[in-house]
Scaffold this motif. Structure first.
Motif, PDB file in Angstrom:
ATOM      1  N   GLU A   1       0.838  -1.203   0.000  1.00 36.94           N
ATOM      2  CA  GLU A   1       0.000   0.000   0.000  1.00 36.94           C
ATOM      3  C   GLU A   1       0.873   1.252   0.000  1.00 36.94           C
ATOM      4  OE1 GLU A   1      -3.786   1.994   2.407  1.00 36.94           O
ATOM      5  OE2 GLU A   1      -2.781   0.211   3.201  1.00 36.94           O
ATOM      6  N   ARG A   2       0.466   2.260  -0.736  1.00 38.96           N
ATOM      7  CA  ARG A   2       1.169   3.537  -0.822  1.00 38.96           C
ATOM      8  C   ARG A   2       0.212   4.655  -0.422  1.00 38.96           C
ATOM      9  NH1 ARG A   2       4.601   0.343  -1.092  1.00 38.96           N
ATOM     10  NH2 ARG A   2       6.213   0.047  -2.683  1.00 38.96           N
ATOM     11  N   PHE A   3       0.763   5.720   0.162  1.00 38.10           N
ATOM     12  CA  PHE A   3      -0.068   6.872   0.490  1.00 38.10           C
ATOM     13  C   PHE A   3       0.716   8.155   0.251  1.00 38.10           C
ATOM     14  CE2 PHE A   3       1.977   5.621   4.492  1.00 38.10           C
ATOM     15  CZ  PHE A   3       2.518   6.823   4.926  1.00 38.10           C
ATOM     16  N   ALA A   4      -0.007   9.228  -0.010  1.00 36.48           N
ATOM     17  CA  ALA A   4       0.601  10.537  -0.205  1.00 36.48           C
ATOM     18  C   ALA A   4       0.943  11.138   1.152  1.00 36.48           C
ATOM     19  CB  ALA A   4      -0.361  11.447  -0.964  1.00 36.48           C
TER      20      ALA A   4
ATOM     21  N   GLN B   1       5.718   8.534   3.633  1.00 33.62           N
ATOM     22  CA  GLN B   1       6.005   7.106   3.684  1.00 33.62           C
ATOM     23  C   GLN B   1       7.509   6.899   3.478  1.00 33.62           C
ATOM     24  OE1 GLN B   1       3.513   4.880   1.044  1.00 33.62           O
ATOM     25  NE2 GLN B   1       3.978   2.935   2.024  1.00 33.62           N
ATOM     26  N   ASP B   2       8.119   6.082   4.318  1.00 30.26           N
ATOM     27  CA  ASP B   2       9.554   5.827   4.223  1.00 30.26           C
ATOM     28  C   ASP B   2       9.770   4.509   3.488  1.00 30.26           C
ATOM     29  OD1 ASP B   2      12.252   5.593   4.474  1.00 30.26           O
ATOM     30  OD2 ASP B   2      12.312   5.627   6.674  1.00 30.26           O
ATOM     31  N   LEU B   3       9.981   4.602   2.192  1.00 23.67           N
ATOM     32  CA  LEU B   3      10.124   3.403   1.365  1.00 23.67           C
ATOM     33  C   LEU B   3      11.534   2.831   1.416  1.00 23.67           C
ATOM     34  CD1 LEU B   3       8.062   4.580  -1.740  1.00 23.67           C
ATOM     35  CD2 LEU B   3       7.305   3.136   0.162  1.00 23.67           C
TER      36      LEU B   3
ATOM     37  N   VAL C   1       7.485   5.442   8.535  1.00 19.24           N
ATOM     38  CA  VAL C   1       7.235   6.811   8.064  1.00 19.24           C
ATOM     39  C   VAL C   1       8.333   7.748   8.549  1.00 19.24           C
ATOM     40  CG1 VAL C   1       4.726   6.511   7.986  1.00 19.24           C
ATOM     41  CG2 VAL C   1       5.804   7.338  10.097  1.00 19.24           C
ATOM     42  N   LEU C   2       8.403   8.894   7.889  1.00 15.11           N
ATOM     43  CA  LEU C   2       9.245  10.017   8.298  1.00 15.11           C
ATOM     44  C   LEU C   2       8.326  11.197   8.565  1.00 15.11           C
ATOM     45  CD1 LEU C   2      11.990   9.622   5.573  1.00 15.11           C
ATOM     46  CD2 LEU C   2      12.398   9.389   8.038  1.00 15.11           C
TER      47      LEU C   2
ATOM     48  N   VAL D   1      10.738  17.296   2.893  1.00 15.91           N
ATOM     49  CA  VAL D   1      10.902  15.890   3.270  1.00 15.91           C
ATOM     50  C   VAL D   1      12.216  15.727   4.027  1.00 15.91           C
ATOM     51  CG1 VAL D   1      12.074  15.205   1.132  1.00 15.91           C
ATOM     52  CG2 VAL D   1      10.724  13.521   2.424  1.00 15.91           C
ATOM     53  N   ILE D   2      12.247  14.807   4.955  1.00 20.35           N
ATOM     54  CA  ILE D   2      13.412  14.592   5.815  1.00 20.35           C
ATOM     55  C   ILE D   2      14.532  13.901   5.052  1.00 20.35           C
ATOM     56  CG2 ILE D   2      14.242  13.314   7.832  1.00 20.35           C
ATOM     57  CD1 ILE D   2      11.469  13.775   9.074  1.00 20.35           C
TER      58      ILE D   2
END
Length: 208
Positions: free
Chosen positions: A47-50, A71-73, A81-82, A108-109
């Motif tokens: 699953e992916r999310f914005a 999301q931290d892929l 997550v970040l 983004v981190i």
């Protein structure tokens, strides 16, 4: 007038934890930020999310937090997550005219360069905010302002972050000080022992 904003970064490091901060909080407040910087439920496989927005007051009431989560892929385990959190003193939060300008500051981190120094933004000038389709907001406005106050969950909204931005900008100070929101929730969210005032969830999570 300028408002000073502190920062925190959270991510996976042998577990979800604080990676860097520009401010030291009381233990109960830090526990709140640590918990709410993590995702609110389990992701399904692949699953992916914005990126999503979370806003809330810490337990002591000293700060209000506006956070963005990605999301931290690249993490070693799935579902990580970040989160970058901006912390504003409650008194400054009540005078901030342009919530949209604060949200624009999110980046983004980068684990190699956490960028957790405090910064300042102007508090007195409010710029125009893009409109939201009224078909998405009519029932929400009724639930928030015309019915008995209780937590609200909105399923399948297309512009959750924009709705939150407009709402926080328009709220009366007495409500804004304590109002808690999340633009992507996979389960119930609470702060200081009470449910979030407003969360947005995917349509297929209604049963939760």
């Amino acid at each position: 007038m300028e408002i000073r904003v502190q920062q925190m970064c959270h991510g996976y490091k042998g577990g979800h934890q604080l990676l860097g901060t520009s401010v030291k909080l009381a233990r109960e407040d830090q526990d709140t930020v640590d918990r709410l910087s993590d995702i609110s439920g389990a992701l399904r496989p692949d699953e992916r999310f914005a990126p999503y927005l979370t806003t809330y007051p810490v337990q002591s009431g000293e700060y209000y937090v506006v956070a963005k989560t990605w999301q931290d892929l690249e993490a070693r385990r799935a579902g990580c997550v970040l989160t970058r959190s901006f912390l504003i003193t409650s008194s400054d939060w009540l005078t901030l005219a342009d919530v949209q300008e604060l949200i624009r500051q999110f980046r983004v981190i980068n684990r190699q360069n956490l960028e957790v120094e405090p910064f300042t933004i102007e508090s007195t000038v409010a710029r125009a905010i893009p409109p939201v389709d009224a078909s998405q907001t009519a029932e929400l406005v009724e639930a928030l302002f015309l019915e008995e106050r209780q937590p609200v969950v909105v399923f399948g909204a297309a512009e959750a972050e924009l709705i939150i931005t407009r709402l926080l900008t328009a709220l009366w100070p007495g409500i804004r000080r304590l109002f808690s929101t999340c633009s992507f929730a996979l389960g119930p969210r609470t702060v200081s022992g009470r449910p979030f005032d407003l969360v947005f969830s995917p349509k297929d999570l209604r049963s939760r």
